[in-house]
Scaffold this active site. Structure first.
Site, PDB file in Angstrom:
ATOM      1  N   SER A  11     -58.222  56.244 -50.400  1.00  0.00           N
ATOM      2  CA  SER A  11     -58.502  54.836 -51.596  1.00  0.00           C
ATOM      3  C   SER A  11     -60.013  55.700 -52.413  1.00  0.00           C
ATOM      4  O   SER A  11     -60.297  54.962 -53.010  1.00  0.00           O
ATOM      5  CB  SER A  11     -58.557  53.719 -50.739  1.00  0.00           C
ATOM      6  OG  SER A  11     -59.031  54.437 -49.538  1.00  0.00           O
ATOM      7  N   ASP A  15     -56.143  60.748 -44.639  1.00  0.00           N
ATOM      8  CA  ASP A  15     -54.858  61.089 -45.622  1.00  0.00           C
ATOM      9  C   ASP A  15     -54.592  62.027 -46.232  1.00  0.00           C
ATOM     10  O   ASP A  15     -55.155  62.792 -46.711  1.00  0.00           O
ATOM     11  CB  ASP A  15     -55.468  59.729 -46.941  1.00  0.00           C
ATOM     12  CG  ASP A  15     -55.030  58.370 -46.356  1.00  0.00           C
ATOM     13  OD1 ASP A  15     -53.754  58.251 -45.469  1.00  0.00           O
ATOM     14  OD2 ASP A  15     -55.722  57.137 -46.773  1.00  0.00           O
ATOM     15  N   LYS A  43     -52.457  61.103 -41.657  1.00  0.00           N
ATOM     16  CA  LYS A  43     -52.006  59.824 -42.229  1.00  0.00           C
ATOM     17  C   LYS A  43     -51.225  60.345 -43.304  1.00  0.00           C
ATOM     18  O   LYS A  43     -52.119  60.957 -44.107  1.00  0.00           O
ATOM     19  CB  LYS A  43     -53.151  58.397 -42.545  1.00  0.00           C
ATOM     20  CG  LYS A  43     -51.798  57.616 -42.137  1.00  0.00           C
ATOM     21  CD  LYS A  43     -52.328  56.316 -42.585  1.00  0.00           C
ATOM     22  CE  LYS A  43     -53.141  56.080 -43.697  1.00  0.00           C
ATOM     23  NZ  LYS A  43     -52.451  55.702 -44.802  1.00  0.00           N
ATOM     24  N   GLU A  60     -49.154  47.488 -44.032  1.00  0.00           N
ATOM     25  CA  GLU A  60     -49.895  46.946 -45.556  1.00  0.00           C
ATOM     26  C   GLU A  60     -48.845  46.017 -45.982  1.00  0.00           C
ATOM     27  O   GLU A  60     -47.517  46.137 -46.397  1.00  0.00           O
ATOM     28  CB  GLU A  60     -50.863  48.149 -46.188  1.00  0.00           C
ATOM     29  CG  GLU A  60     -51.202  47.925 -47.032  1.00  0.00           C
ATOM     30  CD  GLU A  60     -52.051  48.358 -47.701  1.00  0.00           C
ATOM     31  OE1 GLU A  60     -52.167  48.529 -49.372  1.00  0.00           O
ATOM     32  OE2 GLU A  60     -51.841  49.795 -47.599  1.00  0.00           O
TER      33      GLU A  60
END
Length: 280
Positions: A52, A90, A120, A189
């Site tokens: 993000s 990530d 991740k 999510e």
């Protein structure tokens, strides 16, 4: 009995996070920079250097703008600012999907260049081989199922998951595949609340919810969303605990006014031969 976290600055590892299943909820936030990591580290169990960052700090429309180099650079910054939290970085889109060999090479580079505790990646059944290969190399993996931001273009937008029997079955299969492949935890999510709660009961690794369920074993939010810094779209599942947009806006307005009126800098903010030493 729930595993208790260390009360000193001992680094929390992935195994301790795994053992938090069913215990005190796991507190997670994203972090992308050294100062934010410094501020968050005493209060959280896990810091996620999320892709993000491509949207939040670099202005991309989706997380697909993140690169491996970008994630490593921000991972290094967060590790410098963190002493206690489990830091997870990530794996960006394009760095792991092609094969288990590609995934392992990318994971090794992330961990080797940042020193983070885990990586991740997004995906369930379709990414089980990649997760297993990374775990077999002694690199802990956090999974990510449900709404997967890296698949936003394929999905035609940010679509909530778990509305039909078919998608519920697929979500359960994904969670079980991630667990079987050896992940130490999994983010759920943008998923219907009852489905996320059911998945949490079905698997033995911790679930970390974001727009999911209060029954998950932990929760995560994007820190910029949480403190009201996000300047674009904020997801409806976000709770804002502060309004830093207003704080920064007002500070900038005051600064601009004082500069234009020649109020700043004042005598206390400039140097003379008599007002101190050589330190700035």
């Amino acid at each position: 009995m729930a595993t208790q976290l260390p009360t000193t600055d001992v680094r929390i590892g992935a195994d301790l996070i795994r053992r938090r299943k069913g215990g005190t909820p796991i507190v997670c936030l994203t972090a992308y920079t050294y100062p934010i990591a410094r501020l968050l580290d005493p209060h959280v169990d896990l810091l996620l250097v999320g892709d993000s960052v491509a949207m939040v700090l670099h202005g991309h429309e989706t997380t697909l703008g993140a690169s491996l180099e970008m994630m490593i650079a921000h991972g290094q910054a967060v590790m410098r600012g963190s002493a206690r939290a489990c830091v997870v970085v990530d794996m960006p889109a394009g760095s792991y999907e092609r094969s288990a060999v590609q995934a392992l090479a990318s994971a090794r580079r992330i961990v080797g260049e940042t020193g983070c505790q885990a990586v991740k990646l997004e995906g369930g059944v379709d990414m089980a081989r990649q997760i297993a290969a990374i775990v077999a190399a002694d690199i802990p993996v956090m999974g990510h199922i449900g709404l997967q931001p890296q698949s936003v273009e394929k999905d035609g937008g940010y679509k909530i998951k778990g509305r039909t029997d078919e998608t519920v079955a697929a979500l359960i299969a994904d969670a079980q595949a991630v667990e079987k492949a050896g992940a130490f935890s999994v983010v759920i999510e943008g998923t219907i609340e009852t489905v996320a709660a059911d998945i949490t009961r079905r698997i033995a690794i911790p679930t970390i919810g974001i727009g999911a369920s209060g029954d998950c074993d932990g929760q995560i939010l994007v820190v910029d969303d949480m403190v009201g810094l996000t300047v674009d779209r904020v997801p409806k599942f976000v709770k804002q605990y502060a309004d830093l947009r207003s704080v920064i806006t007002h500070a900038a307005e005051r600064y601009a006014s004082e500069v234009r009126d020649r109020v700043f800098p004042g005598p206390a903010h400039v140097f003379s031969k008599t007002n101190g030493g050589d330190d700035a």
